[in-house]
Design a protein around this motif. Structure first.
Motif, PDB file in Angstrom:
ATOM      1  N   UNK A 381       2.369   8.467   8.533  1.00 25.47           N
ATOM      2  CA  UNK A 381       1.086   8.908   7.858  1.00 25.47           C
ATOM      3  C   UNK A 381       0.939   8.087   6.394  1.00 25.47           C
ATOM      4  N   UNK A 382       2.162   7.522   5.958  1.00 25.42           N
ATOM      5  CA  UNK A 382       1.494   6.624   4.942  1.00 25.42           C
ATOM      6  C   UNK A 382       0.829   5.219   5.481  1.00 25.42           C
ATOM      7  N   UNK A 383       1.476   4.978   7.028  1.00 21.93           N
ATOM      8  CA  UNK A 383       1.255   3.490   7.884  1.00 21.93           C
ATOM      9  C   UNK A 383      -0.273   4.134   8.238  1.00 21.93           C
ATOM     10  N   UNK A 384      -0.722   4.931   8.219  1.00 29.00           N
ATOM     11  CA  UNK A 384      -1.801   4.866   9.062  1.00 29.00           C
ATOM     12  C   UNK A 384      -3.102   5.130   7.854  1.00 29.00           C
ATOM     13  N   UNK A 385      -2.933   5.725   6.472  1.00 32.28           N
ATOM     14  CA  UNK A 385      -3.331   5.433   5.139  1.00 32.28           C
ATOM     15  C   UNK A 385      -3.320   4.319   4.540  1.00 32.28           C
ATOM     16  N   UNK A 386      -2.344   4.433   2.804  1.00 36.11           N
ATOM     17  CA  UNK A 386      -2.412   3.590   1.789  1.00 36.11           C
ATOM     18  C   UNK A 386      -1.932   2.336   3.195  1.00 36.11           C
ATOM     19  N   UNK A 387      -0.999   2.878   3.728  1.00 38.39           N
ATOM     20  CA  UNK A 387       0.067   1.288   4.243  1.00 38.39           C
ATOM     21  C   UNK A 387       0.825   0.955   3.446  1.00 38.39           C
ATOM     22  N   UNK A 388       1.423   1.645   2.263  1.00 43.78           N
ATOM     23  CA  UNK A 388       2.569   1.527   0.783  1.00 43.78           C
ATOM     24  C   UNK A 388       3.254   0.006   1.756  1.00 43.78           C
ATOM     25  N   UNK A 389       2.953  -1.457   1.255  1.00 38.92           N
ATOM     26  CA  UNK A 389       4.112  -2.043   1.021  1.00 38.92           C
ATOM     27  C   UNK A 389       6.086  -1.465   1.080  1.00 38.92           C
ATOM     28  N   UNK A 390       6.796  -1.890   2.171  1.00 37.51           N
ATOM     29  CA  UNK A 390       7.729  -1.422   1.137  1.00 37.51           C
ATOM     30  C   UNK A 390       8.510  -2.406   0.340  1.00 37.51           C
ATOM     31  N   UNK A 391       8.316  -2.351  -0.616  1.00 35.46           N
ATOM     32  CA  UNK A 391       8.836  -3.496  -1.367  1.00 35.46           C
ATOM     33  C   UNK A 391       8.836  -2.858  -3.281  1.00 35.46           C
ATOM     34  N   UNK A 392       9.791  -3.017  -4.019  1.00 38.33           N
ATOM     35  CA  UNK A 392       9.470  -2.816  -5.093  1.00 38.33           C
ATOM     36  C   UNK A 392       9.222  -1.357  -5.224  1.00 38.33           C
ATOM     37  N   UNK A 503      -3.145  17.400  -3.240  1.00 35.68           N
ATOM     38  CA  UNK A 503      -3.806  16.567  -4.437  1.00 35.68           C
ATOM     39  C   UNK A 503      -3.043  15.275  -4.419  1.00 35.68           C
ATOM     40  N   UNK A 504      -1.726  15.141  -3.543  1.00 40.17           N
ATOM     41  CA  UNK A 504      -0.702  14.414  -2.998  1.00 40.17           C
ATOM     42  C   UNK A 504      -1.255  13.796  -1.870  1.00 40.17           C
ATOM     43  N   UNK A 505      -2.002  14.236  -1.059  1.00 40.36           N
ATOM     44  CA  UNK A 505      -2.849  13.697   0.332  1.00 40.36           C
ATOM     45  C   UNK A 505      -3.946  13.124   0.177  1.00 40.36           C
ATOM     46  N   UNK A 506      -4.286  13.491  -0.304  1.00 38.03           N
ATOM     47  CA  UNK A 506      -6.141  12.711  -1.289  1.00 38.03           C
ATOM     48  C   UNK A 506      -5.776  11.637  -1.911  1.00 38.03           C
ATOM     49  N   UNK A 507      -5.150  11.706  -2.205  1.00 38.02           N
ATOM     50  CA  UNK A 507      -4.251  10.180  -3.270  1.00 38.02           C
ATOM     51  C   UNK A 507      -3.811   9.172  -2.087  1.00 38.02           C
ATOM     52  N   UNK A 508      -2.976   9.651  -1.226  1.00 41.73           N
ATOM     53  CA  UNK A 508      -2.646   9.298  -0.074  1.00 41.73           C
ATOM     54  C   UNK A 508      -3.283   8.389   0.297  1.00 41.73           C
ATOM     55  N   UNK A 509      -4.147   9.130   1.077  1.00 36.89           N
ATOM     56  CA  UNK A 509      -5.198   8.993   2.157  1.00 36.89           C
ATOM     57  C   UNK A 509      -6.570   8.351   1.826  1.00 36.89           C
ATOM     58  N   UNK A 510      -7.251   8.825   0.231  1.00 35.45           N
ATOM     59  CA  UNK A 510      -8.248   7.933   0.150  1.00 35.45           C
ATOM     60  C   UNK A 510      -7.776   7.145  -0.998  1.00 35.45           C
ATOM     61  N   UNK A 511      -6.900   7.473  -1.910  1.00 33.39           N
ATOM     62  CA  UNK A 511      -7.237   6.483  -2.818  1.00 33.39           C
ATOM     63  C   UNK A 511      -5.965   5.168  -3.366  1.00 33.39           C
ATOM     64  N   UNK A 512      -4.576   5.049  -2.837  1.00 35.10           N
ATOM     65  CA  UNK A 512      -3.512   3.814  -2.847  1.00 35.10           C
ATOM     66  C   UNK A 512      -4.016   2.838  -1.910  1.00 35.10           C
ATOM     67  N   UNK A 532     -10.664  17.284  -6.825  1.00 36.11           N
ATOM     68  CA  UNK A 532     -10.839  18.715  -5.843  1.00 36.11           C
ATOM     69  C   UNK A 532     -11.069  19.687  -6.061  1.00 36.11           C
ATOM     70  N   UNK A 533     -10.198  20.260  -8.095  1.00 34.38           N
ATOM     71  CA  UNK A 533     -10.716  20.747  -8.291  1.00 34.38           C
ATOM     72  C   UNK A 533     -11.651  20.756 -10.095  1.00 34.38           C
ATOM     73  N   UNK A 534     -12.218  19.510 -10.139  1.00 35.84           N
ATOM     74  CA  UNK A 534     -12.691  19.268 -11.006  1.00 35.84           C
ATOM     75  C   UNK A 534     -12.358  18.122 -12.314  1.00 35.84           C
ATOM     76  N   UNK A 535     -13.040  18.245 -13.301  1.00 32.75           N
ATOM     77  CA  UNK A 535     -12.030  17.031 -14.077  1.00 32.75           C
ATOM     78  C   UNK A 535     -11.829  18.505 -15.636  1.00 32.75           C
ATOM     79  N   UNK A 536     -11.040  17.998 -16.146  1.00 33.25           N
ATOM     80  CA  UNK A 536     -10.860  19.296 -16.973  1.00 33.25           C
ATOM     81  C   UNK A 536      -9.451  19.939 -16.603  1.00 33.25           C
ATOM     82  N   UNK A 537      -9.823  19.951 -15.041  1.00 39.77           N
ATOM     83  CA  UNK A 537      -9.361  21.090 -15.133  1.00 39.77           C
ATOM     84  C   UNK A 537      -7.454  21.330 -15.149  1.00 39.77           C
TER      85      UNK A 537
END
Length: 554
Positions: A381-392, A503-512, A532-537
């Motif tokens: 899933x990561x490879x096909x979304x954020x594709x986070x470099x596999x170092x550091x 929350x973590x799925x959205x961060x991985x696939x939308x922002x990172x 997902x749940x609102x600012x201040x939630x």
């Protein structure tokens, strides 16, 4: 009835495996690198790109959520974003619309049409076509570089030099790929061929090698080893490694010289190309099959678990996140069992999961663990979304997301790999591979101790961060990941597993993006909670609190 042709598995990118401290599995750095390779990795400037996270206090109304509009906005904001000419240097990568009605326009940075490695910008629109934020990373020096962008080396020559550099075997099942990129390295921008060389064998590799397009020299390299008949799917059965009786989706075929055979090939899911399980016991890939629809022999057990667990993980992503397979486009889910000799590891190679049988002393066959399967498939899933470099730090995030989703999908506890530990490991006190609730219950490898705070245990807080060089665990991808793991665990204690996963799925696939670090992850996860749940939630506060508690405060 749908026609299917079962073919040999296609070998491709990204093997993510290795030797773990004290036999620990799930992809630690493979083997020691040469001195030249170590020097190369140490000199990689992971901060060459400037991280961005610009959040509009008041959403900016636009005419439409389109690539052209996003480019116009970036051009208007170029001074704020420290970009010289976004319109000329950004290329549309993808436009995605999510379940919240938000649209996300992704751009790659280029220079005269040549991609700048690692640089990516995302413009986020809300459901009213208002821009709410921009994030990613941008390399300012690459925008202004005056290097000659005409290669003097051919792509085929670059591939040969890359194969030689990593000592690839003569015969490769999958052809290497090559792409011309601008590579920021050692304070300079290099015109290079980014070559990916992938192979199995005694020392499996998924190497990314950057070959200077003028001199043919190796600029940098790293191993990302992270991991015709009509066929009708029917129900079969099997016994897993730990003795569980499993119902399986399998296929019946008629094969020359063998007659009717039953294969671990599941085509029962609409829109999915299949769930397929392969045998590697003879050092070649063959679909796992038998003359009986009941897979009950000892040899069958690792395949039974791999096949069964793959379907469970697929169903989690589909039901919880609306994701159709690892790429969200129905790619086949493929597993390989009986890999290696006494192999205490599992890995994802960009196309399939690979499981060793363990040595029977420290580990049993690794496919026995649902969390192990979930961990490896999360790499997909990561490879096909954020594709986070596999170092550091980006690599530690890559591992952390796999551990977190492993613990979410196998939801009995917050341990990873407890079902694959053999008796000797348990007697020594190693009851699992890693713990998200209490990372410091286990020691790190002796070689890593000097780079930490001296305690020699897995870190739970940034005060315990291991400043590892690139030749040890790719800069700490399996060690420092436990800090993020613990942050997620603490958040889950406040809001529960289901919300944490969303929350973590959205961060991985939308922002990172590929070069995101721990600070970027904090911002992405808090922003996802607010989406997902609102600012201040309560959920946003819990997301921030998890990071605060482990010392990631900005």
């Amino acid at each position: 009835m749908k026609k299917r042709l079962i073919t040999p598995i296609v070998l491709s990118t990204a093997l993510i495996a290795a030797t773990l401290p004290q036999g620990q599995a799930l992809a630690v750095q493979p083997q020691d690198l040469t001195a030249a390779q170590t020097k190369s990795i140490k000199q990689w400037n992971e901060k060459a790109n400037v991280p961005l996270f610009v959040k509009e206090k008041h959403a900016v109304k636009r005419l439409a959520a389109t690539p052209n509009d996003a480019l116009n906005y970036l051009q208007e904001k170029k001074s704020t974003l420290n970009m010289k000419n976004p319109k000329a240097n950004l290329k549309v990568k993808k436009v995605e619309k999510d379940d919240l009605g938000m649209t996300h326009v992704r751009f790659n940075q280029t220079n005269n049409g040549i991609l700048v490695e690692g640089s990516e910008i995302i413009v986020h629109y809300n459901k009213n076509n208002e821009i709410t934020s921009v994030n990613g990373s941008y390399h300012q020096a690459a925008e202004e570089t005056d290097i000659n962008l005409s290669p003097q080396l051919s792509s085929s020559n670059a591939v040969e030099k890359a194969k030689s550099a990593v000592k690839a075997p003569e015969k490769l099942t999958y052809a290497p790929t090559s792409e011309l990129v601008i590579y920021p390295f050692e304070g300079k921008n290099h015109l290079t061929y980014k070559v990916n060389v992938n192979f199995l064998g005694e020392a499996p590799g998924n190497w990314f090698v950057f070959i200077d397009a003028k001199t043919g020299e190796v600029v940098d390299q790293y191993n990302a080893i992270m991991h015709a008949e009509d066929i009708k799917t029917q129900t079969g059965s099997g016994i897993g490694v730990l003795g569980e009786h499993r119902l399986l989706h399998i296929s019946q075929t008629k094969e020359p010289n063998e007659g009717t055979m039953f294969q671990m090939a599941d085509y029962s899911h609409e829109g999915l190309e299949g769930i397929l399980t392969y045998d590697y016991s003879n050092n070649r890939l063959e679909i796992f099959k038998d003359k009986d629809a009941a897979f009950h022999s000892d040899f069958d057990r690792p395949a039974v678990d791999a096949h069964y667990n793959s379907e469970k993980v697929y169903e989690y992503y589909l039901n919880e996140h609306g994701r159709n397979s690892l790429d969200d486009e129905g790619m086949p889910i493929q597993s390989v069992v009986h890999y290696g000799n006494n192999y205490n590891n599992a890995f994802w190679n960009g196309t399939y999961m690979v499981y060793g049988d363990g040595d029977g002393e420290f580990m049993i066959p690794l496919s026995a663990g649902l969390d192990v399967a979930a961990h490896e498939m999360a790499h997909g899933v990561t490879s096909n979304s954020a594709n986070l470099l596999y170092r550091f730090q980006s690599g530690a995030l890559n591992e952390a997301f796999s551990d977190i989703f492993g613990a979410l999908i196998d939801d009995e506890n917050w341990e990873l790999g407890e079902d694959i530990m053999a008796p000797a490991a348990k007697e020594s006190g190693r009851e699992s591979l890693r713990s998200l609730s209490d990372p410091s219950k286990y020691p790190v490898k002796a070689d890593y101790v000097p780079y930490g705070n001296g305690d020699g245990m897995y870190p739970s807080h940034m005060d315990e961060f291991y400043d590892l060089p690139g030749n040890l665990d790719n800069g700490g991808v399996h060690i420092n990941s436990s800090i993020i793991n613990h942050a997620a665990y603490l958040t889950a204690q406040e809001i529960g597993r289901e919300k944490l996963g969303k929350i973590y799925y959205r961060a991985l696939t939308t922002y990172l993006t590929s070069l995101s670090d721990f600070s970027d992850a904090r911002q992405a996860i808090i922003q996802s909670a607010e989406d997902l749940y609102g600012a201040g939630s309560e959920e946003a506060a819990a997301a921030a609190g998890g990071f605060d508690s482990v010392g990631i405060t900005e």
